[in-house]
Write a protein that holds these residues in place. Structure first.
Motif, PDB file in Angstrom:
ATOM      1  N   LEU A 171      -5.617  -8.467   6.179  1.00  0.00           N
ATOM      2  CA  LEU A 171      -6.963  -8.409   5.600  1.00  0.00           C
ATOM      3  C   LEU A 171      -7.665  -9.764   5.659  1.00  0.00           C
ATOM      4  O   LEU A 171      -8.903  -9.820   5.717  1.00  0.00           O
ATOM      5  CB  LEU A 171      -6.893  -7.922   4.153  1.00  0.00           C
ATOM      6  N   GLU A 172      -6.908 -10.830   5.670  1.00  0.00           N
ATOM      7  CA  GLU A 172      -7.502 -12.166   5.743  1.00  0.00           C
ATOM      8  C   GLU A 172      -7.801 -12.604   7.172  1.00  0.00           C
ATOM      9  O   GLU A 172      -8.597 -13.523   7.382  1.00  0.00           O
ATOM     10  CB  GLU A 172      -6.571 -13.183   5.067  1.00  0.00           C
ATOM     11  N   ARG A 173      -7.198 -11.942   8.153  1.00  0.00           N
ATOM     12  CA  ARG A 173      -7.356 -12.394   9.538  1.00  0.00           C
ATOM     13  C   ARG A 173      -8.037 -11.383  10.449  1.00  0.00           C
ATOM     14  O   ARG A 173      -8.361 -11.705  11.590  1.00  0.00           O
ATOM     15  CB  ARG A 173      -5.975 -12.742  10.127  1.00  0.00           C
ATOM     16  N   ALA A 174      -8.209 -10.167   9.968  1.00  0.00           N
ATOM     17  CA  ALA A 174      -8.743  -9.123  10.851  1.00  0.00           C
ATOM     18  C   ALA A 174      -9.589  -8.142  10.051  1.00  0.00           C
ATOM     19  O   ALA A 174      -9.474  -8.045   8.826  1.00  0.00           O
ATOM     20  CB  ALA A 174      -7.589  -8.384  11.547  1.00  0.00           C
ATOM     21  N   ALA A 175     -10.450  -7.442  10.767  1.00  0.00           N
ATOM     22  CA  ALA A 175     -11.224  -6.354  10.175  1.00  0.00           C
ATOM     23  C   ALA A 175     -10.625  -5.032  10.620  1.00  0.00           C
ATOM     24  O   ALA A 175     -10.195  -4.883  11.773  1.00  0.00           O
ATOM     25  CB  ALA A 175     -12.686  -6.437  10.625  1.00  0.00           C
ATOM     26  N   ILE A 176     -10.559  -4.077   9.696  1.00  0.00           N
ATOM     27  CA  ILE A 176     -10.112  -2.731  10.049  1.00  0.00           C
ATOM     28  C   ILE A 176     -11.311  -1.975  10.608  1.00  0.00           C
ATOM     29  O   ILE A 176     -12.349  -1.856   9.953  1.00  0.00           O
ATOM     30  CB  ILE A 176      -9.551  -1.986   8.817  1.00  0.00           C
ATOM     31  N   ARG A 177     -11.178  -1.470  11.830  1.00  0.00           N
ATOM     32  CA  ARG A 177     -12.279  -0.755  12.476  1.00  0.00           C
ATOM     33  C   ARG A 177     -12.077   0.756  12.489  1.00  0.00           C
ATOM     34  O   ARG A 177     -13.034   1.516  12.351  1.00  0.00           O
ATOM     35  CB  ARG A 177     -12.459  -1.260  13.926  1.00  0.00           C
ATOM     36  N   HIS A 178     -10.840   1.206  12.677  1.00  0.00           N
ATOM     37  CA  HIS A 178     -10.588   2.648  12.820  1.00  0.00           C
ATOM     38  C   HIS A 178      -9.180   2.943  12.327  1.00  0.00           C
ATOM     39  O   HIS A 178      -8.245   2.181  12.576  1.00  0.00           O
ATOM     40  CB  HIS A 178     -10.729   3.066  14.290  1.00  0.00           C
ATOM     41  N   MET A 179      -9.021   4.070  11.642  1.00  0.00           N
ATOM     42  CA  MET A 179      -7.701   4.572  11.278  1.00  0.00           C
ATOM     43  C   MET A 179      -7.652   6.054  11.611  1.00  0.00           C
ATOM     44  O   MET A 179      -8.590   6.794  11.299  1.00  0.00           O
ATOM     45  CB  MET A 179      -7.409   4.348   9.787  1.00  0.00           C
ATOM     46  N   HIS A 180      -6.563   6.474  12.250  1.00  0.00           N
ATOM     47  CA  HIS A 180      -6.367   7.895  12.544  1.00  0.00           C
ATOM     48  C   HIS A 180      -5.103   8.360  11.839  1.00  0.00           C
ATOM     49  O   HIS A 180      -4.037   7.752  11.953  1.00  0.00           O
ATOM     50  CB  HIS A 180      -6.233   8.170  14.040  1.00  0.00           C
ATOM     51  N   LEU A 181      -5.225   9.492  11.130  1.00  0.00           N
ATOM     52  CA  LEU A 181      -4.114  10.030  10.364  1.00  0.00           C
ATOM     53  C   LEU A 181      -3.754  11.414  10.883  1.00  0.00           C
ATOM     54  O   LEU A 181      -4.635  12.241  11.127  1.00  0.00           O
ATOM     55  CB  LEU A 181      -4.514  10.122   8.887  1.00  0.00           C
ATOM     56  N   PHE A 182      -2.443  11.656  11.048  1.00  0.00           N
ATOM     57  CA  PHE A 182      -1.950  12.987  11.402  1.00  0.00           C
ATOM     58  C   PHE A 182      -1.654  13.744  10.113  1.00  0.00           C
ATOM     59  O   PHE A 182      -0.856  13.303   9.301  1.00  0.00           O
ATOM     60  CB  PHE A 182      -0.692  12.886  12.263  1.00  0.00           C
ATOM     61  N   ARG A 234     -14.407   2.140  -0.095  1.00  0.00           N
ATOM     62  CA  ARG A 234     -13.571   3.333  -0.267  1.00  0.00           C
ATOM     63  C   ARG A 234     -12.186   3.131   0.350  1.00  0.00           C
ATOM     64  O   ARG A 234     -11.283   3.933   0.134  1.00  0.00           O
ATOM     65  CB  ARG A 234     -14.222   4.558   0.381  1.00  0.00           C
ATOM     66  N   ILE A 235     -12.038   2.072   1.149  1.00  0.00           N
ATOM     67  CA  ILE A 235     -10.761   1.764   1.796  1.00  0.00           C
ATOM     68  C   ILE A 235      -9.961   0.786   0.938  1.00  0.00           C
ATOM     69  O   ILE A 235      -8.753   0.945   0.736  1.00  0.00           O
ATOM     70  CB  ILE A 235     -11.002   1.162   3.193  1.00  0.00           C
ATOM     71  N   LEU A 236     -10.633  -0.225   0.431  1.00  0.00           N
ATOM     72  CA  LEU A 236      -9.997  -1.242  -0.405  1.00  0.00           C
ATOM     73  C   LEU A 236     -10.832  -1.402  -1.671  1.00  0.00           C
ATOM     74  O   LEU A 236     -11.994  -1.782  -1.608  1.00  0.00           O
ATOM     75  CB  LEU A 236      -9.913  -2.574   0.341  1.00  0.00           C
ATOM     76  N   PHE A 237     -10.246  -1.087  -2.819  1.00  0.00           N
ATOM     77  CA  PHE A 237     -10.974  -1.152  -4.082  1.00  0.00           C
ATOM     78  C   PHE A 237     -11.027  -2.598  -4.566  1.00  0.00           C
ATOM     79  O   PHE A 237      -9.994  -3.272  -4.652  1.00  0.00           O
ATOM     80  CB  PHE A 237     -10.313  -0.280  -5.148  1.00  0.00           C
ATOM     81  N   SER A 238     -12.218  -3.063  -4.903  1.00  0.00           N
ATOM     82  CA  SER A 238     -12.404  -4.469  -5.267  1.00  0.00           C
ATOM     83  C   SER A 238     -11.645  -4.863  -6.525  1.00  0.00           C
ATOM     84  O   SER A 238     -11.310  -6.031  -6.718  1.00  0.00           O
ATOM     85  CB  SER A 238     -13.896  -4.767  -5.453  1.00  0.00           C
TER      86      SER A 238
END
Length: 458
Positions: A171-182, A234-238
């Protein structure tokens, strides 16, 4: 996975660590050769330790080497040690070229705290407990600014204390762009005896975090692919100090997102949750199939069902009692009302969290109870709860809202006490009101429970 990469230009340096026979690299290169990615040239850096696979890997990559715009280096060496040497600036290590793209299906294996891999990773500021998270962290560290990382990995990193340092790292070095869940663990990975969901994630090194695309499909055919965009809050609650990563699976807000009345921590409620302290194989000599004059009831998940507490159970493969003596007394709780949650659900069970109420009258007036390690136990400083609070808490935990909320940050079959501590709850007064209402109703339908919760929490 190859299709998740955005279009590019210039030169591409693709890292495939744990490359196997090169299937992921081949998918990426097929997309490039078919015009889907506009790189002038591509160089693949493939790592594979299994010498039985490197010949196949070489043949896979050689198919793309016919236009003078492609090259490949195959490293038959340990990726972790090689990457650490490169990142730590060892005078004798080969300088690595910064990678622009990473495609990963890393190995999964726990790392012991004093293993050579853990010690090596600490040299470059990476603290993690599994090979898969080590591979992802190193890939991020090796990527240039704007580098794209796509990996298929277990969801276990999304929650729990052991992966907190890894969550901080990404979280400190990258941005989350996409997640795919089965949505089905048994279909997409039916040959692998998968105990938890796997996720495909795309990260951007040094990217500014924005909305996240979340897609779902039942299995690897992607025939029912659904994609929604979600704001990052909605992905990471503050307000979550543990930084759990949530994976919402619909465009609608989960019921638990909305009501302002579901915002209490267990500390606010004055409650504790603990894993059942009786580890049966360690106390085997004190376990009894049937209760006797100097025993206490020993409770397993099998003793609880929708109809309440059933004890003892004749013919149960587990013991029904534990001997009371100086060695066992410290593991026992005073008899009373408790809320218990099973720690394990079966792979395709409808509900992850299954809560029940311990009913003290079921045990014939005994003074103490034993709770086996496969149960999580809600209590007040190791004592029972008021009956309405225990019943209200169990009803709340069995709602669809809680199930949806829990699935957003945990893809594992296991429900840990830590997960239950991180959740938000209605106020104590609301839970007691819910419990008192349920005690007056008799048998309740799921719809009645959901409706009543909504009226109490806003």
């Amino acid at each position: 996975m190859a299709g998740l990469f955005p279009d590019g230009e210039g030169s591409c340096h693709l890292l495939d660590a744990g490359a196997g026979i090169g299937s992921l690299s081949a998918a990426f290169l097929d997309r490039w050769r078919s015009g889907g990615l506009h790189f002038e040239r591509v160089k693949v850096h493939a790592f594979e330790l299994d010498h039985g696979l490197t010949e196949h890997l070489s043949r896979t990559l050689e198919k793309y080497n016919h236009r003078g715009d492609f090259s490949a280096d195959i490293h038959a060496e340990d990726f972790i040690h090689s990457a650490v040497e490169s990142l730590s600036g060892n005078l004798f290590s080969k300088p690595s070229e910064r990678v622009t793209h990473v495609i990963l299906n890393p190995p999964y294996k726990k790392l012991n705290s004093n293993s050579a891999h853990r010690l090596a990773l600490r040299r470059v500021g990476i603290e993690t407990v599994n090979l898969y998270s080590a591979f992802v962290a190193l890939a991020i560290a090796l990527a240039e600014s704007g580098g794209q990382i796509v990996a298929i990995i277990p969801r276990s990193f999304c929650n729990g204390p052991y992966y907190r340092p890894f969550r901080d790292f990404i979280l400190e070095r990258a941005a989350i762009r996409h997640m795919h869940l089965f949505n089905s663990r048994s279909k997409a990975f039916k040959d692998d005896n998968v105990l938890q969901e796997n996720i495909i994630i795309r990260l951007e090194r040094g990217g500014k975090q924005g909305p996240v695309m979340v897609s779902t499909s039942t299995d690897d055919s992607f025939s029912d692919l659904v994609t929604h965009e979600h704001p990052f809050d909605r992905i990471l609650f503050s307000d979550d100090p543990e930084r759990f990563i949530h994976v919402p699976t619909s465009s609608e807000h989960d019921a638990i997102d909305l009501p302002p009345g579901i915002r209490c921590t267990l500390a606010h409620l004055g409650l504790n949750v603990s894993t059942g302290p009786v580890v049966d194989f360690r106390l085997k000599s004190y376990l009894r199939d049937t209760p006797g004059p100097h025993t206490a009831p020993l409770l397993y998940p099998a003793h609880f069902s929708g109809s309440g507490t059933t004890w003892p159970i004749e013919g149960l493969k587990k013991p029904n009692a534990i001997e009371r003596n100086a060695d066992t007394e410290r593991w026992l709780y005073p008899n009373g009302f408790y809320c218990v949650v099973r720690r394990f659900s079966s792979k395709e069970e409808k509900r992850r969290i299954v809560a029940s109420v311990v009913e003290p009258e079921s045990f014939g007036g005994v003074p103490v109870l034993g709770f086996e390690n496969h149960l999580n136990l809600f209590h007040e400083n190791k004592h029972g709860l008021p009956e309405p609070l225990a019943r209200g808490l169990a009803l709340f935990l069995n709602t669809t809202a809680v199930d949806q909320y829990f699935r957003r940050f945990s893809g594992h079959t296991q429900v840990n006490a830590t997960d239950l501590k991180q959740m938000k709850y209605p106020s104590r007064a609301t839970l007691i009101q819910l419990g008192e209402w349920s005690m007056q109703q008799g048998t309740l339908t799921q719809e009645q429970i959901e409706s009543k919760l909504g009226t109490l929490t806003g």
